[in-house]
Design a protein around this motif. Structure first.
Motif, short mmCIF file in Angstrom:
data_model
loop_
_atom_site.label_atom_id
_atom_site.label_comp_id
_atom_site.label_asym_id
_atom_site.label_seq_id
_atom_site.Cartn_x
_atom_site.Cartn_y
_atom_site.Cartn_z
N HIS A 9 0.86 -1.18 0.00
CA HIS A 9 0.00 0.00 0.00
C HIS A 9 0.89 1.23 0.00
O HIS A 9 1.90 1.29 0.68
CB HIS A 9 -1.00 -0.01 1.17
CG HIS A 9 -0.42 0.13 2.54
ND1 HIS A 9 -0.86 1.06 3.45
CD2 HIS A 9 0.58 -0.54 3.17
CE1 HIS A 9 -0.18 0.96 4.57
NE2 HIS A 9 0.71 0.00 4.43
N THR A 10 0.52 2.20 -0.83
CA THR A 10 1.43 3.31 -1.12
C THR A 10 1.60 4.28 0.04
O THR A 10 2.52 5.09 0.01
CB THR A 10 0.99 4.09 -2.38
OG1 THR A 10 -0.32 4.63 -2.17
CG2 THR A 10 0.98 3.21 -3.62
N PHE A 11 0.73 4.20 1.06
CA PHE A 11 0.95 5.04 2.24
C PHE A 11 2.04 4.45 3.13
O PHE A 11 2.61 5.12 3.98
CB PHE A 11 -0.35 5.23 3.04
CG PHE A 11 -0.35 6.47 3.89
CD1 PHE A 11 -0.62 7.71 3.32
CD2 PHE A 11 -0.07 6.41 5.24
CE1 PHE A 11 -0.59 8.87 4.09
CE2 PHE A 11 -0.05 7.56 6.02
CZ PHE A 11 -0.31 8.79 5.44
N SER A 12 2.28 3.15 2.96
CA SER A 12 3.47 2.48 3.48
C SER A 12 3.63 2.51 5.00
O SER A 12 4.74 2.63 5.51
CB SER A 12 4.72 3.09 2.82
OG SER A 12 5.81 2.23 2.89
N GLY A 44 -3.06 -0.85 -4.08
CA GLY A 44 -2.92 -0.31 -2.73
C GLY A 44 -2.75 1.20 -2.69
O GLY A 44 -2.24 1.75 -1.71
N SER A 45 -3.19 1.90 -3.76
CA SER A 45 -3.00 3.35 -3.80
C SER A 45 -4.14 4.11 -3.14
O SER A 45 -4.05 5.32 -2.95
CB SER A 45 -2.83 3.82 -5.25
OG SER A 45 -3.94 3.41 -6.03
N ILE A 105 -4.27 8.80 -12.56
CA ILE A 105 -4.90 8.32 -11.32
C ILE A 105 -4.28 6.97 -11.00
O ILE A 105 -4.31 6.06 -11.84
CB ILE A 105 -6.43 8.20 -11.47
CG1 ILE A 105 -7.05 9.58 -11.69
CG2 ILE A 105 -7.04 7.52 -10.24
CD1 ILE A 105 -8.55 9.56 -11.90
N PRO A 106 -3.67 6.81 -9.83
CA PRO A 106 -3.01 5.54 -9.53
C PRO A 106 -4.02 4.44 -9.26
O PRO A 106 -5.18 4.70 -8.94
CB PRO A 106 -2.20 5.86 -8.26
CG PRO A 106 -2.91 7.01 -7.63
CD PRO A 106 -3.53 7.80 -8.75
N GLY A 107 -3.58 3.20 -9.41
CA GLY A 107 -4.43 2.07 -9.07
C GLY A 107 -4.78 1.20 -10.25
O GLY A 107 -4.35 1.42 -11.38
N THR A 108 -5.59 0.19 -9.98
CA THR A 108 -5.99 -0.78 -10.99
C THR A 108 -7.38 -0.45 -11.54
O THR A 108 -8.17 0.26 -10.91
CB THR A 108 -6.02 -2.20 -10.42
OG1 THR A 108 -6.93 -2.24 -9.31
CG2 THR A 108 -4.65 -2.66 -9.97
N LEU A 217 7.49 9.59 -2.36
CA LEU A 217 7.06 10.05 -1.04
C LEU A 217 5.72 9.37 -0.74
O LEU A 217 4.72 9.62 -1.43
CB LEU A 217 6.92 11.58 -1.03
CG LEU A 217 6.43 12.23 0.25
CD1 LEU A 217 7.32 11.87 1.43
CD2 LEU A 217 6.35 13.74 0.09
N ALA A 218 5.71 8.53 0.26
CA ALA A 218 4.54 7.70 0.53
C ALA A 218 3.28 8.54 0.73
O ALA A 218 3.26 9.47 1.55
CB ALA A 218 4.79 6.82 1.77
N ASN A 219 2.23 8.23 -0.02
CA ASN A 219 0.93 8.90 0.14
C ASN A 219 -0.14 8.05 -0.51
O ASN A 219 0.16 7.08 -1.21
CB ASN A 219 0.97 10.31 -0.45
CG ASN A 219 0.99 10.34 -1.96
OD1 ASN A 219 -0.05 10.32 -2.61
ND2 ASN A 219 2.20 10.36 -2.55
N ALA A 220 -1.39 8.41 -0.30
CA ALA A 220 -2.52 7.68 -0.87
C ALA A 220 -3.37 8.59 -1.74
O ALA A 220 -4.58 8.41 -1.85
CB ALA A 220 -3.36 7.04 0.25
#
Length: 336
Positions: A9-12, A44-45, A105-108, A217-220
């Motif tokens: 997950h991108t917030f990590s 996981g974005s 837009i990130p993600g699947t 830089l970890a974020n969602a």
């Protein structure tokens, strides 16, 4: 054996799960036990694991795009595990237009209908023809048309009656051959040459100028929904805050910019442990490390309280938060 979820997950945030399945063929879903709890994951974005997850994570990694040319449009049947931005890029390269406002837009693709992703005046729902999903109870593939998906602002049936009952396998999009640009949002209004490619490039330029790369830089991404308020509320707010950005939603409501509200409340750069309101875009929370789920919860609550005290608006988080066994929502208590 515990598996680290930090890279999933991108917030990590540091977290673990007890089991993780990667699905590369939808036939594999037949053999998944779906014992509670379980969590369906794309890239996981838009999901944050607040702490260790006591269950199974099912990561959708299926691939494939089937394009059918019809009289007035192209029908794209896209596997859930396809990367969304890659789909936008590839369709543009093939001369199939309409998704350019939704670039970067990130993600699947499979996660896109759950959230009814949207940006720069366009929502996914505009183009959905149908969504296919694996019915966990019957182990059958079922299909919903656009109306049956019950799309709303960052909302769909998959967040409600089908929550934890369905695994999206295919998203079918109908993209008209007659291209109509959507230029209602800020930077797109300034375009001198309007083509699908220039819209695509401007969207990417704008997003890159505001939104940090989650792999640097970890974020969602955008953390909070843009609030929908009544016209009466808007008129009152405009008396005190004339520059408040607002957009028509329906005859009785307008959408206001959550990022503007947070920035004007002086929260840019506000930090709890390693979690910070991003310096360039107040709608984004970033994780510099050394943080836990409890720090993120404190940050969400602080922002919600500040926005309520200043504007009497209740901010809701857009990002899906997972605690140790289920999704959870951090909501503002009754402060009226």
């Amino acid at each position: 054996m515990a598996l680290s979820l930090q890279a999933f997950h991108t917030f990590s945030l540091p977290s673990q799960c007890s089991e993780l399945f990667e699905i590369t063929d939808i036939a594999q879903l037949q053999s998944v036990a779906f014992s509670t709890p379980f969590c369906i994951l794309g890239e996981g974005s838009n999901t944050v694991f607040l702490n260790d997850y006591q269950g199974t994570v099912i990561k959708m990694a299926t691939g494939g795009v089937a394009v059918t040319e019809r009289e007035y449009d192209y029908l794209l049947a896209v596997a859930a595990g396809e990367n969304w931005h890659q789909l936008v890029t590839n369709t543009l390269a093939q001369g199939i237009f309409g998704l350019e406002n939704l670039a970067l837009i990130p993600g699947t693709v499979g996660a896109a209908p759950v959230q009814n992703i949207g940006a720069y005046g366009v929502e996914l729902a505009k183009y959905v023809e149908y969504v296919e999903y694996f019915d966990i109870a019957t182990k059958q593939i079922k299909r919903l048309n656009k109306q049956q998906c019950q799309f709303g602002y960052r909302d769909s049936i998959f967040k409600h009656s089908l929550k934890n009952k369905a695994v999206i396998t295919t998203v079918a999009l109908a993209l008209p051959k007659q291209w109509q640009p959507e230029l209602s949002y800020g930077p797109l209004q300034q375009l001198e040459q309007v083509t699908p490619q220039t819209v695509f490039e401007q969207v990417i330029k704008t997003r890159n100028s505001k939104l940090p790369d989650p792999y640097v830089l970890a974020n969602a991404g955008s953390f909070f929904k843009n609030p929908i308020i009544t016209n009466q509320q808007l008129n009152e707010l405009l008396k005190h805050f004339p520059p408040l950005p607002h957009y028509f939603y329906d005859d009785d409501h307008h959408k206001v910019a959550a990022g503007w509200l947070i920035e004007q409340a002086g929260l840019k750069g506000y930090r709890i442990a390693g979690i910070e309101v991003h310096q360039q875009q107040a709608l984004v929370l970033v994780n510099h490390g050394g943080s836990e789920g409890s720090d993120l919860i404190k940050m969400i609550q602080h922002i919600q309280q500040q926005i309520w005290q200043r504007y009497q608006i209740r901010l809701q988080h857009e990002v899906r938060l997972m605690n140790n066994d289920a999704e959870c929502h951090i909501a503002l208590g009754d402060l009226a």
